[in-house]
Design an enzyme around this catalytic site. Structure first.
Site, PDB file in Angstrom:
ATOM      1  NE  ARG A 128      52.882  13.656  21.751  1.00 36.45           N
ATOM      2  CZ  ARG A 128      52.434  12.890  21.408  1.00 36.45           C
ATOM      3  NH1 ARG A 128      51.403  11.037  22.174  1.00 36.45           N
ATOM      4  NH2 ARG A 128      51.603  12.384  19.911  1.00 36.45           N
ATOM      5  NE  ARG A 135      42.413   9.619  28.223  1.00 34.18           N
ATOM      6  CZ  ARG A 135      41.862   8.385  27.218  1.00 34.18           C
ATOM      7  NH1 ARG A 135      40.816   7.439  27.891  1.00 34.18           N
ATOM      8  NH2 ARG A 135      42.078   8.815  26.271  1.00 34.18           N
ATOM      9  NE  ARG A 136      44.409  15.050  27.001  1.00 32.85           N
ATOM     10  CZ  ARG A 136      44.093  14.187  27.342  1.00 32.85           C
ATOM     11  NH1 ARG A 136      43.254  13.561  26.042  1.00 32.85           N
ATOM     12  NH2 ARG A 136      44.767  13.109  28.005  1.00 32.85           N
ATOM     13  CB  THR A 173      53.484  21.285  28.506  1.00 30.71           C
ATOM     14  OG1 THR A 173      53.002  22.033  29.776  1.00 30.71           O
ATOM     15  CG2 THR A 173      54.364  22.929  27.720  1.00 30.71           C
ATOM     16  CG  HIS A 174      48.046  23.083  27.288  1.00 27.18           C
ATOM     17  ND1 HIS A 174      47.087  21.727  27.097  1.00 27.18           N
ATOM     18  CD2 HIS A 174      47.720  23.167  25.897  1.00 27.18           C
ATOM     19  CE1 HIS A 174      46.125  21.135  26.226  1.00 27.18           C
ATOM     20  NE2 HIS A 174      46.738  21.933  25.132  1.00 27.18           N
ATOM     21  CE  LYS A 181      44.767   7.803  23.907  1.00 28.40           C
ATOM     22  NZ  LYS A 181      45.291   8.516  23.138  1.00 28.40           N
ATOM     23  CD  GLN A 229      51.700   7.729  31.285  1.00 31.17           C
ATOM     24  OE1 GLN A 229      52.705   6.733  31.328  1.00 31.17           O
ATOM     25  NE2 GLN A 229      50.385   8.219  31.096  1.00 31.17           N
ATOM     26  CG  ASP A 269      49.083   8.830  21.640  1.00 28.83           C
ATOM     27  OD1 ASP A 269      50.470   8.930  21.265  1.00 28.83           O
ATOM     28  OD2 ASP A 269      48.065   8.545  21.212  1.00 28.83           O
ATOM     29  CG  MET A 270      52.672   5.395  28.310  1.00 31.63           C
ATOM     30  SD  MET A 270      53.180   3.371  28.185  1.00 31.63           S
ATOM     31  CE  MET A 270      55.025   3.695  27.309  1.00 31.63           C
TER      32      MET A 270
END
Length: 329
Positions: free
Chosen positions: A177, A281-282, A219-220, A95, A158, A129-130
């Site tokens: 990503r 955040r998750r 993605t999950h 980050k 995103q 990472d964004m």
């Protein structure tokens, strides 16, 4: 409302400090792969043995001092050396704010350049990472500047941003990503409805799979994963052009299933004591994650701490709302 609660908690520096004190005793060991380099290397080896590659995130939040950013940079350099020395299948995600983006752009650029340069010596990829929207263009600037010297760097796009496709098109020649997005943004710049975000996410995935260099699909969501499986089959897209990604500790059975089916699979592996903001955040990003980790993560102590914190956050929101109403009167 639930997303707002967890996003508010993720930005609370007092609670972040308290979480460091408790460490992984709070239960975060299910979603954070250790607090130090030997522990994270052990976790990577276990995943590699199951046919899964890794991208490693040295967790860090609220970095506003040069000495803290420099320490974070040095830690990341040590992780790169450890990955090389142990010959594990892994690369780095970082980050920009952790290495100085909120301090000074040039200072941050020099830190990231040192990291990318070290990684390039070992043919290792660095993913930038964004973060939230206020850092978006600065992060793209980092990528642009570094790409003048190196080819082992990429970033994240995103899907909740209205103009995400423009970013995908701009960086089609990079390893990218694709994620849905984990920060709270205004409806002026980002979709708010899950259906809109999902639809845009699928559009970005399909476009980049057909036109991009390499696509990491993070993605999950098994429905989206199944859609991608059908899309790549229908369009005869080589498995060398993409990978699936998930977070460490989430949907383990699905991760193993995809890897066993011969798909390139990469697990996002966070480590360190500074896990709190990442974890909140998750939960904000996808409330279903509560169900995915509830049995593994939450114990009485965790429930109490998060419950009290959430209550305090809600009370603060209610108090602010009442104050605003009084002022209007």
């Amino acid at each position: 409302m639930l997303k707002d609660i967890f996003m508010g908690l993720s930005q609370n520096q007092l609670l972040n400090s308290a979480a460091k004190k408790y460490g992984l005793k709070m239960g975060a060991q299910s979603v954070v792969a250790g607090t130090n380099i030997p522990e994270v290397i052990k976790s990577i080896k276990e995943l590699n043995a199951q046919g899964i590659s890794c991208t490693v995130d040295n967790l860090g939040e609220f970095v506003f001092k040069e000495e803290e950013a420099t320490a974070a940079k040095e830690q990341i350099l040590q992780v790169i050396e450890a990955i090389h020395e142990n010959q594990v299948d892994a690369h780095i995600s970082l980050k920009p704010t952790q290495v100085g983006l909120d301090i000074d752009y040039t200072f941050c650029l020099n830190n990231v350049r040192e990291i990318v340069d070290k990684a390039s010596q070992y043919q290792m990829f660095i993913n930038i990472d964004m973060e939230d929207f206020k850092h978006l263009e600065l992060t793209f600037n980092l990528l642009d500047d570094l790409s003048l010297e190196y080819d082992n760097v990429g970033t994240v796009i995103q899907a909740y941003f209205h103009n995400a496709l423009e970013y995908v098109e701009r960086y089609k020649n990079y390893r990218i990503r694709l994620v849905k997005g984990a920060y709270k943004e205004s409806d002026e710049i980002a979709y708010q409805d899950k259906k809109d975000i999902d639809a845009n996410y699928i559009k970005l995935i399909e476009w980049h799979l057909l036109n991009g260099k390499f696509t990491s699909i993070a993605t999950h969501d098994h429905r989206i994963i199944n859609h991608v499986k059908e899309f790549v089959k229908r369009n005869d897209i080589s498995k060398d052009k993409y990978e699936f990604q998930m977070l460490y500790g989430f949907r383990k059975e699905l991760q193993l299933k995809l890897a066993s089916e011969g798909y390139n699979f990469c697990t996002y592996v966070p480590f360190g004591n500074d896990w709190y903001g990442y974890f909140m955040r998750r939960l904000a990003e996808r409330p279903q994650n509560l169900n995915l980790v509830a049995k593994q993560v939450f114990n009485k102590k965790t429930n109490t701490i998060i419950g009290v914190a959430a209550g305090a956050f809600l009370l603060g929101r209610l108090t602010t709302t009442k104050d605003k109403k009084k002022k209007r009167k």
